[in-house]
Scaffold this motif. Structure first.
Motif, PDB file in Angstrom:
ATOM      1  N   TRP A 146      76.695   5.129  37.137  1.00 49.63           N
ATOM      2  CA  TRP A 146      75.476   5.043  37.944  1.00 49.63           C
ATOM      3  C   TRP A 146      74.314   5.725  37.256  1.00 49.63           C
ATOM      4  CZ3 TRP A 146      75.486   1.231  40.977  1.00 49.63           C
ATOM      5  CH2 TRP A 146      76.694   0.773  41.496  1.00 49.63           C
ATOM      6  N   LYS A 149      73.015   3.230  34.826  1.00 50.26           N
ATOM      7  CA  LYS A 149      72.309   2.153  35.508  1.00 50.26           C
ATOM      8  C   LYS A 149      70.919   2.612  35.940  1.00 50.26           C
ATOM      9  CE  LYS A 149      72.994  -1.492  38.718  1.00 50.26           C
ATOM     10  NZ  LYS A 149      73.987  -2.368  39.274  1.00 50.26           N
ATOM     11  N   VAL A 150      70.873   3.785  36.560  1.00 47.89           N
ATOM     12  CA  VAL A 150      69.592   4.306  37.048  1.00 47.89           C
ATOM     13  C   VAL A 150      68.632   4.549  35.884  1.00 47.89           C
ATOM     14  CG1 VAL A 150      68.568   6.382  38.009  1.00 47.89           C
ATOM     15  CG2 VAL A 150      70.418   5.251  39.213  1.00 47.89           C
ATOM     16  N   THR A 153      67.226   1.459  34.442  1.00 46.95           N
ATOM     17  CA  THR A 153      66.369   0.652  35.308  1.00 46.95           C
ATOM     18  C   THR A 153      64.965   1.228  35.331  1.00 46.95           C
ATOM     19  OG1 THR A 153      68.317   0.251  36.641  1.00 46.95           O
ATOM     20  CG2 THR A 153      66.237  -0.471  37.547  1.00 46.95           C
ATOM     21  N   GLY A 179      72.145  -3.808  25.926  1.00 49.54           N
ATOM     22  CA  GLY A 179      72.859  -4.750  25.075  1.00 49.54           C
ATOM     23  C   GLY A 179      73.162  -6.044  25.796  1.00 49.54           C
ATOM     24  N   GLY A 180      72.392  -6.355  26.826  1.00 50.03           N
ATOM     25  CA  GLY A 180      72.635  -7.575  27.577  1.00 50.03           C
ATOM     26  C   GLY A 180      71.981  -7.449  28.929  1.00 50.03           C
ATOM     27  N   PRO A 181      72.328  -8.334  29.835  1.00 50.53           N
ATOM     28  CA  PRO A 181      71.644  -8.322  31.121  1.00 50.53           C
ATOM     29  C   PRO A 181      72.098  -7.206  32.057  1.00 50.53           C
ATOM     30  CG  PRO A 181      73.224 -10.111  31.018  1.00 50.53           C
ATOM     31  CD  PRO A 181      73.228  -9.476  29.676  1.00 50.53           C
ATOM     32  N   ALA A 182      73.267  -6.641  31.876  1.00 46.41           N
ATOM     33  CA  ALA A 182      73.737  -5.605  32.797  1.00 46.41           C
ATOM     34  C   ALA A 182      74.627  -4.648  32.033  1.00 46.41           C
ATOM     35  CB  ALA A 182      74.506  -6.242  33.957  1.00 46.41           C
ATOM     36  N   PRO A 249      81.817  -0.492  39.864  1.00 42.57           N
ATOM     37  CA  PRO A 249      80.479  -1.069  39.994  1.00 42.57           C
ATOM     38  C   PRO A 249      80.152  -1.499  41.420  1.00 42.57           C
ATOM     39  CG  PRO A 249      81.749  -2.152  38.258  1.00 42.57           C
ATOM     40  CD  PRO A 249      82.694  -1.270  38.993  1.00 42.57           C
ATOM     41  N   ASP A 250      81.126  -1.505  42.327  1.00 45.90           N
ATOM     42  CA  ASP A 250      80.842  -1.974  43.683  1.00 45.90           C
ATOM     43  C   ASP A 250      80.637  -0.845  44.672  1.00 45.90           C
ATOM     44  OD1 ASP A 250      81.014  -4.640  42.995  1.00 45.90           O
ATOM     45  OD2 ASP A 250      83.200  -4.575  43.067  1.00 45.90           O
ATOM     46  N   THR A 252      78.764   3.089  45.136  1.00 42.91           N
ATOM     47  CA  THR A 252      78.093   4.289  44.660  1.00 42.91           C
ATOM     48  C   THR A 252      78.564   5.442  45.526  1.00 42.91           C
ATOM     49  OG1 THR A 252      76.176   2.921  44.243  1.00 42.91           O
ATOM     50  CG2 THR A 252      75.882   5.276  44.062  1.00 42.91           C
ATOM     51  N   PRO A 253      79.164   6.463  44.945  1.00 44.68           N
ATOM     52  CA  PRO A 253      79.628   7.567  45.782  1.00 44.68           C
ATOM     53  C   PRO A 253      78.472   8.392  46.331  1.00 44.68           C
ATOM     54  CG  PRO A 253      79.995   8.061  43.469  1.00 44.68           C
ATOM     55  CD  PRO A 253      79.459   6.684  43.518  1.00 44.68           C
ATOM     56  N   LEU A 254      78.725   9.063  47.438  1.00 46.80           N
ATOM     57  CA  LEU A 254      77.731   9.951  48.048  1.00 46.80           C
ATOM     58  C   LEU A 254      78.365  11.315  48.187  1.00 46.80           C
ATOM     59  CD1 LEU A 254      75.031  10.247  49.814  1.00 46.80           C
ATOM     60  CD2 LEU A 254      76.576  10.086  51.725  1.00 46.80           C
ATOM     61  N   ILE A 256      75.991  11.809  44.690  1.00 47.92           N
ATOM     62  CA  ILE A 256      76.252  11.599  43.278  1.00 47.92           C
ATOM     63  C   ILE A 256      75.299  12.474  42.480  1.00 47.92           C
ATOM     64  CG2 ILE A 256      74.827   9.506  43.308  1.00 47.92           C
ATOM     65  CD1 ILE A 256      76.863   8.542  41.071  1.00 47.92           C
TER      66      ILE A 256
ATOM     67  N   PRO B  36      70.294  -8.114  21.845  1.00 46.21           N
ATOM     68  CA  PRO B  36      71.629  -8.434  22.347  1.00 46.21           C
ATOM     69  C   PRO B  36      71.930  -9.925  22.224  1.00 46.21           C
ATOM     70  CG  PRO B  36      70.437  -7.090  23.915  1.00 46.21           C
ATOM     71  CD  PRO B  36      69.452  -7.496  22.882  1.00 46.21           C
ATOM     72  N   LEU B 130      66.487   1.754  42.047  1.00 46.28           N
ATOM     73  CA  LEU B 130      67.015   1.765  40.678  1.00 46.28           C
ATOM     74  C   LEU B 130      68.411   1.178  40.595  1.00 46.28           C
ATOM     75  CD1 LEU B 130      65.674   5.233  39.473  1.00 46.28           C
ATOM     76  CD2 LEU B 130      64.762   3.008  38.955  1.00 46.28           C
TER      77      LEU B 130
END
Ligand code: FES
Lengths: 379, 213
Positions: A146, A149-150, A153, A179-182, A249-250, A252-254, A256, B36, B130
């Motif tokens: 995460w 990801k954050v 973004t 390195g790609g879309p995600a 990925p599904d 997000t812990p709380l 975090i 990429p 985000l």
């Protein structure tokens, strides 16, 4: 001599006085604050060596990374020690760099001819933090996933900037680092490369510096070397480096959290609109790098440059307060930012007033004393 | 005043321009090396065939969502044409479908649907801030205790949605803007799913484009 020559002269002078780790330019060798430079170098070496050892067993794949670290931690003989040294060595490195930067700041060591030393020390903190964030993605646990990801973004919001946003360079940054879309295998590979190469490149450059200047590499007594090593080993044994939960990925812990040196920044991201979450740290870094040129005051003592002292203390206090706030999970986003902004403005204004008053008084002394050349404030 | 730019320095500078260009030209393939090999998600597809496809999924049955504030999590799989060996790349979008106690205007302008009212809404759980995955929190008190201490105003003391990462709080039942941001750094309400009720099933057919996958 043209302008280029002037710049060359400037750089040459700073290079001569450059102080990467050895602190040999300082006469107060007995003062423990001047052990910080050698400590930085030492902890850095520990991190590099233990990192190389970890590479033997680490597997940089999304499917295998977490397992390989479990394996290192629990099955490989002395794996816990190597991992502990890497993790705590890196933490110690960041603490030592930070303390050293604060020392340089409050003692005015960034002033002529220390500008270059300061800029390198400051940049090394940024690089260490980047190594940190790219390094903890490699564990491929929840926190890592995460955080990555954050962080990746945030640049996407740069596309909102007027004019330069049109080029969509923010998305391009995110795209190249992901390195790609995600987030995926390519991200892990690229982070691994960044994590490794920051230290390799820096190590080569420092080695060149040592070769050229014939300075002492590790300006530290054998006793200190042993004590610090034993300290790290003891912590690794008593408080085994954490693993966290496997990335999912599904979910997000709380709550975090992130590594401790990012916590204050994390709290800041909660408080500001996302564009500022990227611009704020950028401005902070720019300010840090340019401090030697912004601070035109003559004296080196904190009381001789009130404004910058106030700024430094404020930064320290904010770092601590934000960290505490996030640890207790307090963030009322409607209530806090205006208060913080108000405090900041008031404190900065007071600092400025203090500075003006101080300068007035200096001026008064200059005028009243018959021989200004004898004034201790002049260089 | 030696510092003035004289003819020689000026010419030297001028010569720097082509030199700089040559270096940039030599380096540009290196920049391409960083690119990429998976293209980014096509948010503005060139042709109809390039549009991301989602396979319709039953999020919940109406009987599961009879009570007001009842909800169910589901996952919507979207397929992007990404020229991988399989031809498509999957992106999963976690979602939540909620039964509200009153009707709201669905924010479906993106799908060309205006002023459609419903007491069922379906949100993408990808946080528009985000990109973390936010939660549906049936008890507002849990929001106050677990998400940073936000206390909702009296008329919003019902189930809310909260993001663990930076504590954005959303109100799913806001009559004008379902998913309105009550608190936190999120710049907009979460994205919504298009759905239809077919034989007692809530069938999700599409998700609002944009955002982070
Ligand atoms: S990602 Fe949800 S609030 Fe930041």
């Amino acid at each position: 001599m043209g302008k280029l020559g002037v710049v060359g002269e400037w750089i040459k002078d700073r290079k001569e006085h450059l102080d990467l780790f050895d602190e040999t330019n300082v006469h107060r060798q007995g003062n423990p604050f001047y052990l910080l430079g050698p400590m930085v170098y030492y902890f850095w070496l520990i991190t590099i060596v233990s990192g190389l050892l970890l590479m033997i067993w680490y597997e940089p794949t999304t499917a295998g990374a977490y397992n390989s670290i479990l394996h290192i931690q629990h099955e490989i003989p002395l794996g816990w020690l190597i991992r502990g040294l890497h993790k705590y060595g890196a933490d110690a490195l960041i603490i030592a760099i930070t303390l050293r930067i604060y020392r340089m700041y409050f003692l005015g060591e960034y002033k002529k001819p220390g500008e270059l030393s300061w800029m390198i020390a400051f940049a090394s903190l940024i690089l260490a933090m980047i190594s940190g964030i790219t390094g903890y993605l490699l564990i491929w646990n929840q926190r890592a996933f995460w955080a990555a990801k954050v962080v990746l973004t945030v640049p996407i919001y740069f596309d909102e900037l007027p004019l330069i946003g049109q080029t969509r360079f923010g998305s391009a940054i995110a795209y190249i680092f992901l390195g790609g879309p995600a987030i995926g295998q390519a991200t892990l590979t690229r982070f691994y490369m960044i994590h490794f190469s920051i230290s390799v490149i820096a190590l080569i450059l420092t080695e060149i510096f040592f070769q050229r200047t014939r300075r002492k590499r590790l300006n530290m007594s054998l006793a200190s070397v042993l004590v610090f090593f034993l300290m790290l080993a003891a912590i690794s044994y008593l408080l085994p480096a954490e693993l966290g939960r496997r990335a999912n990925p599904d979910r997000t812990p709380l709550p975090i959290l992130s590594d401790w040196y990012f916590l204050a920044l994390y709290q800041f991201v909660k408080y500001t609109p996302p564009l500022w979450a990227g611009l704020g740290p950028g401005l902070l870094i720019a300010f840090g790098m340019l401090v030697p040129f912004l601070d035109r005051s003559k004296g080196r003592r904190p009381s001789e440059r009130p404004f910058f002292t106030v700024v430094g203390i404020m930064a320290l206090v904010y770092f601590l307060v934000f960290t505490v706030l996030i640890l207790f999970n307090i963030a009322v986003i409607e209530r806090d930012p205006p208060i913080i902004l108000a405090i900041t403005v008031v404190v900065l204004a007071l600092g400025l007033l203090w500075e003006i008053r101080y300068r007035r008084r200096q001026l008064g002394q200059l005028v009243s004393s018959p021989k200004p050349a004898e004034n201790p404030a002049s260089e | 005043m030696e510092e003035r730019v004289n003819r020689r320095t000026f010419l030297k500078l001028l010569m720097g321009v082509p030199a700089f260009g040559a270096i940039a030209a030599a380096l540009s393939p290196l920049l391409r090396y960083l690119k990429p090999n998976l293209p980014p998600y096509q948010l503005n597809p060139l042709t109809v065939g390039d549009k991301p496809h989602g396979s319709p999924v039953v999020a919940a049955t109406l009987s599961e969502l009879r009570e007001p504030w009842s909800y169910k999590y589901f996952t919507f799989v979207q397929q992007y044409p990404q020229y991988t060996p399989e031809g498509f790349k999957n992106a999963t979008v976690p979602g939540v479908v909620i039964r509200l106690p009153r009707k709201v205007v669905l924010p479906w302008e993106w799908a060309g649907e205006k002023r459609k009212e419903s007491d069922i809404v379906a949100f993408s759980r990808i946080c528009p801030h985000l990109g973390c995955i936010f939660n549906y929190v049936p008890e507002w008190k849990e929001i106050t205790s677990g998400y940073g201490g936000y206390v909702p105003p009296p008329d919003r003391r019902h189930a809310l949605m909260g993001c663990p990462c930076h504590l954005s709080i959303y109100d799913p039942a806001d009559p004008d803007v379902p998913g309105r941001v009550l608190s936190g750094p999120a710049p907009r309400p979460p994205r919504t799913f298009l759905f239809a009720v077919k034989e007692g099933d809530i069938v999700i057919t599409d998700v609002e484009p944009g955002g982070i996958a």
